[in-house]
Scaffold this active site. Structure first.
Site, PDB file in Angstrom:
ATOM      1  N   ASP A 102      -5.821  -5.187   6.620  1.00  0.00           N
ATOM      2  CA  ASP A 102      -5.266  -6.393   6.093  1.00  0.00           C
ATOM      3  C   ASP A 102      -3.635  -6.608   6.213  1.00  0.00           C
ATOM      4  OD1 ASP A 102      -6.409  -8.706   4.660  1.00  0.00           O
ATOM      5  OD2 ASP A 102      -5.393  -7.945   2.744  1.00  0.00           O
ATOM      6  N   TYR A 141       0.022  -6.864   5.055  1.00  0.00           N
ATOM      7  CA  TYR A 141       0.898  -6.518   3.599  1.00  0.00           C
ATOM      8  C   TYR A 141       0.923  -7.919   2.991  1.00  0.00           C
ATOM      9  CZ  TYR A 141       2.417  -1.867   5.781  1.00  0.00           C
ATOM     10  OH  TYR A 141       2.148  -0.837   6.293  1.00  0.00           O
ATOM     11  N   PHE A 158       0.557  -1.854   9.760  1.00  0.00           N
ATOM     12  CA  PHE A 158       1.278  -0.891   9.245  1.00  0.00           C
ATOM     13  C   PHE A 158       2.992  -0.992   9.514  1.00  0.00           C
ATOM     14  CE2 PHE A 158      -2.769   1.337  10.169  1.00  0.00           C
ATOM     15  CZ  PHE A 158      -3.017   1.842   8.664  1.00  0.00           C
ATOM     16  N   HIS A 193      -7.355   7.829   5.722  1.00  0.00           N
ATOM     17  CA  HIS A 193      -6.314   6.559   5.778  1.00  0.00           C
ATOM     18  C   HIS A 193      -5.250   7.132   5.549  1.00  0.00           C
ATOM     19  CE1 HIS A 193      -4.378   2.812   4.704  1.00  0.00           C
ATOM     20  NE2 HIS A 193      -5.099   2.274   5.530  1.00  0.00           N
TER      21      HIS A 193
END
Length: 225
Positions: free
Chosen positions: A68, A70, A81, A190
């Site tokens: 998803d 930010y 990221f 993760h």
């Protein structure tokens, strides 16, 4: 319904034309337009397809999969990221840089903008390409995952020797879309602070990816920024 062509690089536009012409994508656009009337949506419209615009289909060597964008102000820039220049690095990205430092001895950079990776053939793909401000996974049911699943499937079907980095259970659920007889899968926890020390730290994915690329006669990724 009027068909609006997305702002996307030509090679991707050709490969994904069936998706753009589909009913689900028309519905997705309608949902986004409605959403934007009532809420702030990230990233800005011009950056929704940044991952594709920075990494043409022919250039892909590595795929890093996020979930998803930010959801804080100014953070999302269309690359998973990654954050725009001048924005504080989120915790997952801090851990990614720590692992690169541990793995390759590369200094932790000031910036959290990963465009340099994207331009070298690292497709930084989120499963959902938009999000409502301050509401993680708000657009999970919009249809984006149908679209990005098609992206992964096209890469798997039409290319060879791509390194897929799948971090965490969500990313690893996409392994079923990838032909593991001709691609390489690197799996780890993760990089979020909640799970990074359960197998992300020490995974050495960055040196491993470069070893694979080198073995295939491809140019290695410079992971420094």
């Amino acid at each position: 319904m009027t068909k609006i062509s997305p702002l996307i690089e030509d090679s991707w536009k050709q490969i994904l034309q069936n998706e753009f012409d589909s009913d689900y994508f028309s519905s997705l656009k309608e949902k986004l337009l409605e959403e934007k009337k009532r809420y702030v949506v990230y990233p800005p419209g011009s950056q929704i397809f940044s991952a594709f615009n920075h990494t043409p289909f022919d250039d892909i060597k590595v795929v890093i999969l996020g979930q998803d964008p930010y959801h804080g102000p100014g953070q999302a820039n269309g690359l998973c990221f990654s954050v725009s220049p001048g924005i504080k690095k989120p915790p997952s990205l801090v851990n990614i840089f720590k692992e690169i430092n541990n793995d390759l001895g590369i200094e932790i950079p000031e910036t959290g903008n990963l465009e340099k990776w994207a331009k070298q053939g690292v497709l930084l793909l989120n499963a959902s390409l938009t999000v409502r401000a301050n509401t993680p996974n708000a657009h999970q049911e919009f249809g984006w995952q149908t679209f990005t699943d098609a992206v992964i499937k096209n890469i798997s079907d039409k290319k060879n020797g791509i390194v897929f980095m799948l971090w965490g259970k969500f990313a690893q659920s996409k392994e079923t879309l990838i032909d593991t007889t001709k691609h390489f899968i690197l799996k780890a926890a993760h990089p979020s602070p909640f799970s990074a020390y359960n197998g992300f730290m020490g995974c050495k994915h960055f040196s491993k990816a470069n070893e694979i690329l080198k073995s295939l006669g491809k140019k290695e990724i410079d992971w420094s920024l």
